[in-house]
Write a protein that holds these residues in place. Structure first.
Motif, PDB file in Angstrom:
ATOM      1  N   THR A 228       0.814  -1.216   0.000  1.00  0.00           N
ATOM      2  CA  THR A 228       0.000   0.000   0.000  1.00  0.00           C
ATOM      3  C   THR A 228       0.843   1.260   0.000  1.00  0.00           C
ATOM      4  N   ARG A 242      -3.346   3.928  -7.648  1.00  0.00           N
ATOM      5  CA  ARG A 242      -4.497   4.141  -6.771  1.00  0.00           C
ATOM      6  C   ARG A 242      -5.697   4.581  -7.607  1.00  0.00           C
ATOM      7  N   THR A 244     -10.341   3.929  -7.923  1.00  0.00           N
ATOM      8  CA  THR A 244     -11.652   3.531  -7.415  1.00  0.00           C
ATOM      9  C   THR A 244     -12.043   2.207  -8.050  1.00  0.00           C
ATOM     10  N   ALA A 245     -12.496   1.282  -7.223  1.00  0.00           N
ATOM     11  CA  ALA A 245     -12.858  -0.048  -7.719  1.00  0.00           C
ATOM     12  C   ALA A 245     -14.078   0.018  -8.631  1.00  0.00           C
ATOM     13  N   ILE A 250     -10.309  -1.397 -11.852  1.00  0.00           N
ATOM     14  CA  ILE A 250     -10.080  -0.137 -11.150  1.00  0.00           C
ATOM     15  C   ILE A 250     -10.020   1.002 -12.148  1.00  0.00           C
ATOM     16  N   HIS A 263     -11.332  -9.026  -8.240  1.00  0.00           N
ATOM     17  CA  HIS A 263     -11.631  -7.660  -7.802  1.00  0.00           C
ATOM     18  C   HIS A 263     -12.555  -7.728  -6.589  1.00  0.00           C
ATOM     19  N   VAL A 265     -12.865  -5.771  -4.102  1.00  0.00           N
ATOM     20  CA  VAL A 265     -13.277  -4.498  -3.524  1.00  0.00           C
ATOM     21  C   VAL A 265     -14.628  -4.089  -4.127  1.00  0.00           C
ATOM     22  N   ARG A 269     -15.530   1.942  -4.104  1.00  0.00           N
ATOM     23  CA  ARG A 269     -14.652   2.088  -2.947  1.00  0.00           C
ATOM     24  C   ARG A 269     -13.216   2.419  -3.383  1.00  0.00           C
ATOM     25  N   ALA A 271      -9.406   1.906  -3.937  1.00  0.00           N
ATOM     26  CA  ALA A 271      -8.727   0.643  -4.222  1.00  0.00           C
ATOM     27  C   ALA A 271      -7.312   0.905  -4.699  1.00  0.00           C
ATOM     28  N   VAL A 341      -6.217  -6.242  -7.665  1.00  0.00           N
ATOM     29  CA  VAL A 341      -6.931  -5.088  -7.092  1.00  0.00           C
ATOM     30  C   VAL A 341      -7.314  -5.435  -5.672  1.00  0.00           C
ATOM     31  N   TYR A 342      -7.050  -4.517  -4.730  1.00  0.00           N
ATOM     32  CA  TYR A 342      -7.338  -4.791  -3.329  1.00  0.00           C
ATOM     33  C   TYR A 342      -7.563  -3.487  -2.597  1.00  0.00           C
ATOM     34  N   ALA A 343      -8.122  -3.583  -1.404  1.00  0.00           N
ATOM     35  CA  ALA A 343      -8.441  -2.401  -0.613  1.00  0.00           C
ATOM     36  C   ALA A 343      -7.203  -1.936   0.142  1.00  0.00           C
TER      37      ALA A 343
END
Length: 346
Positions: A228, A242, A244-245, A250, A263, A265, A269, A271, A341-343
């Motif tokens: 991150t 960075r 948005t999912a 993204i 995906h 997320v 949100r 992502a 893709v992850y939060a």
């Protein structure tokens, strides 16, 4: 913040003149890797834990004992800290067993008992056969294993490893890592390193420093696989963006989108997306996000093309064929199967 179990290290280190304000905890039997760019505060942490640098504020607790605080500072030689630095720095006038026994002897252990403890430490890292050798007859890897044994012979409550293989040739690092694995077993340890292999081989948890602050932490799998922070992504060899999912990937903050095979997320949100630069496909007229090339950098036999927040590693032949350079507009696509893709954590 810390793993389950008894705390071996609890430290809040504030050194104002270096603009460092970090907090870390290490459980008993846990090895914590500390990574970050030069000047991020890693050495400051090690020096403060070892008692070599006073702190301006905060507190350091080692094995349930307060060793640094507003009105208390235990001298370095009374902290039960074992330090393994980049270079062994063995005493040239002592043989190997004498070097390893020096710490116990300095602490008041009788000669015979100190020698026995030294031989046990040498055996623990697999080099008891070197006991009678002189330092000038040792290879770099052997000398560093002696330094590890020297730290163990003092029966440290905490082991500090400050880039312990960085001065070694690549060919001997594996044998030193094996000795380090034996050293950190069942002992709270702090490992400062620039080597991702060391993190994977030795660490139970990773903390990332940037600008004298903690910016990320987690297991090696989480930090190296789904970074991150910018440094953790670079450290892992990944490109990080960075955005948005969406239902299928993204939307990148800098414009454009990447698809992803997974995906998790929810759409809408915040992502992150990570991919390896060798998976990126760079064209002049494709369908990927458009970016302006900012630099071309040689990297491990390839050319790293930096284009804003996106990165692609290409062969020199491909870069030549495309005829690209700084200021050119390119498009970068990445196959969905190569994009995670992850939060964001935290």
């Amino acid at each position: 913040m810390t793993a389950t179990g008894t705390v071996g290290v609890r430290a809040h280190v504030v050194v104002e003149r270096r603009d460092v304000d970090v907090s870390v905890e290490v459980a008993a039997g846990e090895c914590l890797a500390v990574i970050g760019p030069n000047g991020a505060g890693k050495s400051t942490l090690v020096e403060a834990l070892a008692g070599l640098l006073p702190i301006d504020a905060g507190q350091i607790v080692l094995a349930d004992a307060v060793v640094s605080g507003p009105r208390r500072s235990v001298p370095a030689n009374r902290r039960r800290v074992g330090l393994v630095a980049q270079r062994a720095d063995l005493f040239p006038f002592l043989d190997v067993v004498g070097n390893v026994a020096f710490g116990p002897r300095a602490a008041g252990v009788r000669r015979a008992a100190a020698r026995e403890r030294a031989l046990g430490a040498l055996a623990a890292v697999g080099i008891e056969s070197l006991a009678e050798r002189r330092p000038d007859t040792l290879s770099g890897g052997q000398a560093q294993r002696v330094a590890i044994a020297r730290a163990l012979a003092t029966d440290p409550a905490v082991l500090l490893l400050d880039e312990p293989t960085s001065a070694l040739d690549l060919g001997v690092r594996d044998e030193v890592r094996a000795a380090l694995r034996a050293a950190v077993a069942d002992r709270p340890s702090v490992l400062v390193t620039h080597d991702p292999v060391e993190v994977v081989a030795l660490a139970d948890r990773v903390v990332v420093f940037e600008g004298g602050r903690v910016v990320e932490e987690g297991t090696p799998a989480a930090v190296l696989g789904c970074p991150t922070s910018a440094f953790a992504a670079t450290f892992s060899g990944l490109a990080l963006v960075r955005g948005t999912a969406t239902a299928g990937g993204i939307v990148i903050d800098g414009g454009g989108a990447l698809a992803s095979g997974t995906h998790p997320v929810p759409p809408g949100r915040p992502a992150l997306a990570a991919f390896h630069p060798t998976a990126a496909v760079l064209t002049r007229d494709g369908t990927g996000p458009a970016r302006t090339v900012t630099s071309l950098e040689p990297r491990d036999g390839l050319v790293r093309v930096r284009a804003g927040d996106l990165v692609a590693d290409l062969t020199l032949a491909r870069v030549t064929a495309l005829g690209i350079g700084p200021g050119d507009t390119v498009r970068i696509e990445v196959p969905a199967r190569e994009v995670s893709v992850y939060a964001p954590r935290g």
